[in-house]
Design a protein around this motif. Sequence first.
Motif, mmCIF file in Angstrom:
data_model
loop_
_atom_site.group_PDB
_atom_site.id
_atom_site.type_symbol
_atom_site.label_atom_id
_atom_site.label_comp_id
_atom_site.label_asym_id
_atom_site.label_seq_id
_atom_site.Cartn_x
_atom_site.Cartn_y
_atom_site.Cartn_z
ATOM 1 N N PHE A 172 -18.056 13.921 28.080
ATOM 2 C CA PHE A 172 -19.319 14.197 28.768
ATOM 3 C C PHE A 172 -19.117 15.400 29.686
ATOM 4 N N GLY A 173 -19.256 16.582 29.122
ATOM 5 C CA GLY A 173 -19.041 17.789 29.907
ATOM 6 C C GLY A 173 -17.565 17.942 30.223
ATOM 7 N N ASP A 174 -17.227 17.916 31.532
ATOM 8 C CA ASP A 174 -15.839 18.048 31.948
ATOM 9 C C ASP A 174 -15.280 16.709 32.433
ATOM 10 N N ASN A 175 -15.833 15.599 31.952
ATOM 11 C CA ASN A 175 -15.374 14.273 32.370
ATOM 12 C C ASN A 175 -15.517 13.304 31.197
ATOM 13 N N GLY A 176 -14.879 12.152 31.332
ATOM 14 C CA GLY A 176 -14.944 11.135 30.297
ATOM 15 C C GLY A 176 -13.828 11.277 29.282
ATOM 16 N N HIS A 177 -12.653 10.647 29.565
ATOM 17 C CA HIS A 177 -11.497 10.744 28.685
ATOM 18 C C HIS A 177 -11.316 9.408 27.966
ATOM 19 N N LEU A 178 -11.177 9.456 26.649
ATOM 20 C CA LEU A 178 -11.014 8.251 25.840
ATOM 21 C C LEU A 178 -9.536 8.064 25.499
ATOM 22 N N TYR A 179 -9.001 6.891 25.850
ATOM 23 C CA TYR A 179 -7.598 6.574 25.609
ATOM 24 C C TYR A 179 -7.475 5.337 24.720
ATOM 25 N N LEU A 180 -6.365 5.259 24.011
ATOM 26 C CA LEU A 180 -5.935 4.033 23.358
ATOM 27 C C LEU A 180 -4.741 3.522 24.143
ATOM 28 N N GLY A 181 -4.857 2.318 24.703
ATOM 29 C CA GLY A 181 -3.790 1.753 25.511
ATOM 30 C C GLY A 181 -3.137 0.564 24.833
ATOM 31 N N TYR A 182 -1.887 0.299 25.216
ATOM 32 C CA TYR A 182 -1.180 -0.874 24.695
ATOM 33 C C TYR A 182 -0.213 -1.374 25.762
ATOM 34 N N THR A 183 -0.254 -2.687 26.009
ATOM 35 C CA THR A 183 0.649 -3.320 26.964
ATOM 36 C C THR A 183 1.326 -4.509 26.298
ATOM 37 N N ASN A 184 2.648 -4.558 26.411
ATOM 38 C CA ASN A 184 3.457 -5.654 25.888
ATOM 39 C C ASN A 184 4.138 -6.347 27.053
ATOM 40 N N HIS A 185 3.879 -7.637 27.225
ATOM 41 C CA HIS A 185 4.505 -8.431 28.284
ATOM 42 C C HIS A 185 5.309 -9.540 27.625
ATOM 43 N N SER A 186 6.633 -9.564 27.849
ATOM 44 C CA SER A 186 7.512 -10.500 27.156
ATOM 45 C C SER A 186 8.310 -11.357 28.130
ATOM 46 N N LEU A 187 8.522 -12.607 27.737
ATOM 47 C CA LEU A 187 9.343 -13.562 28.481
ATOM 48 C C LEU A 187 10.493 -13.980 27.576
ATOM 49 N N TRP A 188 11.709 -13.690 28.018
ATOM 50 C CA TRP A 188 12.903 -13.819 27.179
ATOM 51 C C TRP A 188 13.836 -14.859 27.792
ATOM 52 N N GLN A 189 14.083 -15.931 27.047
ATOM 53 C CA GLN A 189 15.001 -16.992 27.488
ATOM 54 C C GLN A 189 16.451 -16.572 27.240
ATOM 55 N N VAL A 190 16.840 -15.462 27.875
ATOM 56 C CA VAL A 190 18.132 -14.852 27.599
ATOM 57 C C VAL A 190 19.294 -15.719 28.067
ATOM 58 N N TYR A 191 19.052 -16.624 29.032
ATOM 59 C CA TYR A 191 20.126 -17.480 29.538
ATOM 60 C C TYR A 191 20.121 -18.863 28.878
ATOM 61 N N ASN A 192 19.291 -19.050 27.860
ATOM 62 C CA ASN A 192 19.152 -20.331 27.182
ATOM 63 C C ASN A 192 20.063 -20.364 25.959
ATOM 64 N N ASP A 193 21.329 -20.742 26.161
ATOM 65 C CA ASP A 193 22.289 -20.772 25.060
ATOM 66 C C ASP A 193 21.984 -21.881 24.065
ATOM 67 N N THR A 194 21.330 -22.947 24.523
ATOM 68 C CA THR A 194 21.027 -24.081 23.643
ATOM 69 C C THR A 194 20.137 -23.656 22.486
ATOM 70 N N ASP A 195 19.137 -22.820 22.762
ATOM 71 C CA ASP A 195 18.176 -22.386 21.746
ATOM 72 C C ASP A 195 18.414 -20.961 21.262
ATOM 73 N N SER A 196 19.622 -20.444 21.486
ATOM 74 C CA SER A 196 19.988 -19.111 21.002
ATOM 75 C C SER A 196 19.146 -18.001 21.622
ATOM 76 N N ALA A 197 18.845 -18.138 22.915
ATOM 77 C CA ALA A 197 18.200 -17.082 23.708
ATOM 78 C C ALA A 197 16.961 -16.490 23.044
ATOM 79 N N PRO A 198 15.938 -17.286 22.751
ATOM 80 C CA PRO A 198 14.746 -16.752 22.067
ATOM 81 C C PRO A 198 13.764 -16.085 23.028
ATOM 82 N N PHE A 199 12.876 -15.268 22.481
ATOM 83 C CA PHE A 199 11.707 -14.806 23.209
ATOM 84 C C PHE A 199 10.671 -15.923 23.123
ATOM 85 N N ARG A 200 10.343 -16.533 24.233
ATOM 86 C CA ARG A 200 9.422 -17.674 24.171
ATOM 87 C C ARG A 200 7.956 -17.226 24.158
ATOM 88 N N GLU A 201 7.676 -16.018 24.623
ATOM 89 C CA GLU A 201 6.295 -15.538 24.645
ATOM 90 C C GLU A 201 6.271 -14.014 24.700
#
Length: 362
Positions: free
Chosen positions: A164-193
């Motif tokens: 729109f003239g000299d304003n209005g920028h269109l972006y494609l965004g992406y966000t990844n948020h991960s929870l990693w059970q890295v200290y969970n040796d029982t379940d082989s340190a999976p990514f739970r979410e």
Amino acid sequence: MRHIWPFSLVFLAATTHAQAPEATKEFTSEPTLTAEAMNTCLQASVVSAAETMTIRQLKEACQMLHDQQKSEEQQAKIKDAPPEVAQARETPLLKKRMTMEALNRSNRFMLTPHKRNYFFPVSYTRHPNTVPYRNNNSESLSTLSKTEAEFQLSIKILIHEDLFGDNGHLYLGYTNHSLWQVYNDTDSAPFRETDHQPEFILSFTNDWEILGFQNRLNEFSLTHQSNGLGGQLSRSWNRIMFNTVFERGNFAFALNPWYRIPEKEQRFPGDPHGDDNPDIEHYMGNFELNTAYQHKENIFNAMWRNNLESDNKGAVELGWSFPLSSNLRGQFKYFKGYGHSLIDYNTDMEIFALGIVFTDLF
């Protein structure tokens, strides 16, 4: 500027300050970019610049970067100066972030940080949420470690500039948020979410002043968020969001309300064509308020998410980031409430996290 976005606190703006008093002119004069330095910057940028980028816009971006570098040099010179001198030369709160955004827009191959990018090797909760995994008869993840790793990758890329003239920028965004059970040796340190959030963002810069606050940015976005799982572990929703950012001195805040796009009801548990989580607004609310305050090199931020209903669901997050080196910052985070991740959206959790921030709010 989201994550406060997140913002989705997104903080992208600069502020203006009153002219410095006569006694501080030796610290506050703004050197002009020389013709040689300007030509060097233009030659480096023009090769990969988008076709819609004008020479004037490239020059403005080069000048902004130069001003930021000089500002940092002068800040170092007046570290021991009287308070009134130091105050006169404070770097505008969001100037560095805005400079980066302006320069990145000149490069069509550039990925720009969106929300915060961080890695927390320590994210601790006293009461991990194992209910979804038990209900799904999942032998793995039926026992969770109280301490896990948490990280977030958030980027965006410019699709079209100046709609729109000299304003209005269109972006494609992406966000990844991960929870990693890295200290969970029982379940082989999976990514739970792992929550994925792609979005289209239409961004408008602004300079309105309201009650002493500068409205610097307004954004509209179409957002999908999902944990990418199927069956009874599937969580997702679609939203139309608005984000408005205000700034005054070293304080900034962003208000981010949204409207959830309705989905049809599930015909049976785990129905892939029905709503995975029809009550998610009850817990995640319908708006988010992010605030940030910078004191010297420390950034203090707070997030409040709510639905303004009588049972007061939602969440609160408090954060403190501090410098570790020239390009790394440490951060401590405290979270209390619902929606720390999509799999935990309806579980009240209390989390303490400590780690490293790669790109901060500003």
